[in-house]
Motif scaffolding. Structure first.
Motif, short mmCIF file in Angstrom:
data_model
loop_
_atom_site.label_atom_id
_atom_site.label_comp_id
_atom_site.label_asym_id
_atom_site.label_seq_id
_atom_site.Cartn_x
_atom_site.Cartn_y
_atom_site.Cartn_z
N ALA A 23 -8.02 89.54 -17.24
CA ALA A 23 -9.05 89.27 -18.24
C ALA A 23 -8.53 89.73 -19.60
CB ALA A 23 -10.33 90.01 -17.87
N GLY A 24 -8.48 88.82 -20.55
CA GLY A 24 -7.97 89.16 -21.87
C GLY A 24 -6.46 89.08 -22.00
N GLU A 25 -5.75 88.64 -20.97
CA GLU A 25 -4.30 88.55 -21.00
C GLU A 25 -3.87 87.15 -21.43
OE1 GLU A 25 -0.57 89.70 -18.08
OE2 GLU A 25 -2.33 88.76 -17.19
N ILE A 26 -2.79 87.07 -22.22
CA ILE A 26 -2.19 85.79 -22.59
C ILE A 26 -0.91 85.61 -21.79
CG2 ILE A 26 -1.25 84.35 -24.43
CD1 ILE A 26 -2.94 85.89 -26.42
N VAL A 27 -0.88 84.59 -20.95
CA VAL A 27 0.29 84.30 -20.12
C VAL A 27 0.82 82.93 -20.53
CG1 VAL A 27 1.14 83.90 -17.78
CG2 VAL A 27 -0.61 85.65 -18.19
N ALA A 28 2.11 82.84 -20.80
CA ALA A 28 2.75 81.56 -21.13
C ALA A 28 3.56 81.09 -19.93
CB ALA A 28 3.65 81.70 -22.35
N LEU A 29 3.59 79.78 -19.73
CA LEU A 29 4.31 79.16 -18.62
C LEU A 29 5.32 78.19 -19.20
CD1 LEU A 29 4.42 78.88 -15.48
CD2 LEU A 29 2.77 77.01 -15.72
N VAL A 30 6.61 78.44 -18.93
CA VAL A 30 7.66 77.56 -19.41
C VAL A 30 8.45 77.03 -18.22
CG1 VAL A 30 7.84 78.78 -21.62
CG2 VAL A 30 9.34 79.45 -19.73
N GLY A 31 9.15 75.94 -18.45
CA GLY A 31 9.96 75.33 -17.40
C GLY A 31 10.49 74.00 -17.88
N ARG A 32 11.44 73.47 -17.13
CA ARG A 32 11.99 72.16 -17.49
C ARG A 32 10.92 71.09 -17.35
NH1 ARG A 32 15.71 74.40 -13.93
NH2 ARG A 32 17.69 75.07 -14.84
N SER A 33 11.16 69.93 -17.97
CA SER A 33 10.26 68.79 -17.81
C SER A 33 10.17 68.42 -16.34
CB SER A 33 10.77 67.60 -18.62
OG SER A 33 10.75 67.87 -19.99
N GLY A 34 8.94 68.20 -15.86
CA GLY A 34 8.75 67.84 -14.47
C GLY A 34 8.72 69.01 -13.51
N SER A 35 8.69 70.25 -14.05
CA SER A 35 8.72 71.42 -13.18
C SER A 35 7.36 71.75 -12.57
CB SER A 35 9.25 72.64 -13.95
OG SER A 35 8.39 72.95 -15.04
N GLY A 36 6.29 71.05 -13.04
CA GLY A 36 4.97 71.28 -12.45
C GLY A 36 4.03 72.11 -13.30
N LYS A 37 4.41 72.37 -14.56
CA LYS A 37 3.59 73.24 -15.42
C LYS A 37 2.19 72.67 -15.61
CE LYS A 37 6.33 73.00 -19.01
NZ LYS A 37 7.30 72.02 -18.49
#
Length: 250
Positions: A44-58
């Motif tokens: 709660a209140g956390e900022i999480v970023a998700l990175v990955g190659r194109s097509g990785s399922g983000k």
């Protein structure tokens, strides 16, 4: 210089109350496995970023958490109602901005009360003077501000962002970063940000997850005070480590 700490294979548990908990999540499209055993907690209140190659399922992961797609297996638990902002603002062109924003309110709600709440949010994002404008008259940055207001009018515990700043020019992106962080400081909602921009992830997030071959391959806590300047040495150090994890070499 700060060294990034990398936790491999799965995302570390959030500390304290959670905005979302994902366990054993899998997704297949025909014979293709897109997500394979995702375990993730967002505080709660956390900022999480998700990175990955194109097509990785983000984006697939974000859509499942947001209830726009279904998983093939596993569990998703979200505290309250998540809301989503996409790269395109997706405003209805035949409705004025204020009514577009009011559409984000859960139903059933009194229309007049909904529009009051929408005007309040538009003021918070700097669009008080554009509430009665038509969406096609907005600039790209204004349209994304309206989309952000529409997501926040529902008072979500979890805000899902699918590359919302990717189509904006550099200066407008910086302005939107500041706006997001300001609103987050006031409202303390959890955030999952999907982005292809490593510097954006480091600038905004408390931790960055690397998605690879359907799994969370690394979890990198960003131990830097805010505000963060993109050209700072510590930022560059994190960027180098994340780019290495993504298989990008210099």
């Amino acid at each position: 210089m700060t060294a990034a700490t990398v936790t491999s294979l799965s995302a570390r548990p959030a500390v304290g109350p959670t905005a979302a908990r994902i366990a054993g999540l899998g997704k297949r499209f025909g014979q293709r496995t897109v997500l394979d055993g995702i375990d993730l907690e967002i505080g709660a209140g956390e900022i999480v970023a998700l990175v990955g190659r194109s097509g990785s399922g983000k984006s697939t992961l974000l859509r499942i958490i947001g209830g726009l797609d279904t998983a093939s297996r596993g569990e998703v638990s979200v505290e309250g109602r998540p809301t989503i902002v996409f790269q395109e603002p997706r405003l209805i062109p035949w409705q004025p901005v204020v009514r577009n924003v009011a559409l984000g309110r859960p139903k059933p709600r009194n229309r007049r009360a909904g529009e009051r709440a929408a005007r309040d949010l538009l003021a918070e994002v700097g669009l008080a003077g554009r509430a009665d404008a038509w969406p096609l008259t907005l600039s790209g940055g204004e349209a994304q501000r309206a989309a952000l207001a529409r997501a926040l009018v529902a008072e979500p515990t979890l805000l899902l962002l699918d590359e919302p700043f990717g189509a904006l020019d550099a200066l407008t992106r910086l302005t939107m970063h500041e706006l997001l962080l300001g609103l987050h400081a006031q409202r303390a909602f959890g955030v999952l940000l999907v982005t292809h921009d490593v510097l954006e992830a480091i600038t905004l997030a408390d931790r960055v997850l690397v998605l690879d071959e359907g799994r969370i391959a690394a979890d990198v806590p960003i131990d830097l005070p805010r505000p963060r300047t993109a050209g700072a040495p510590d930022i560059a150090d994190y960027a180098t480590q994340l780019l290495t994890l993504l298989g990008v070499t210099h």
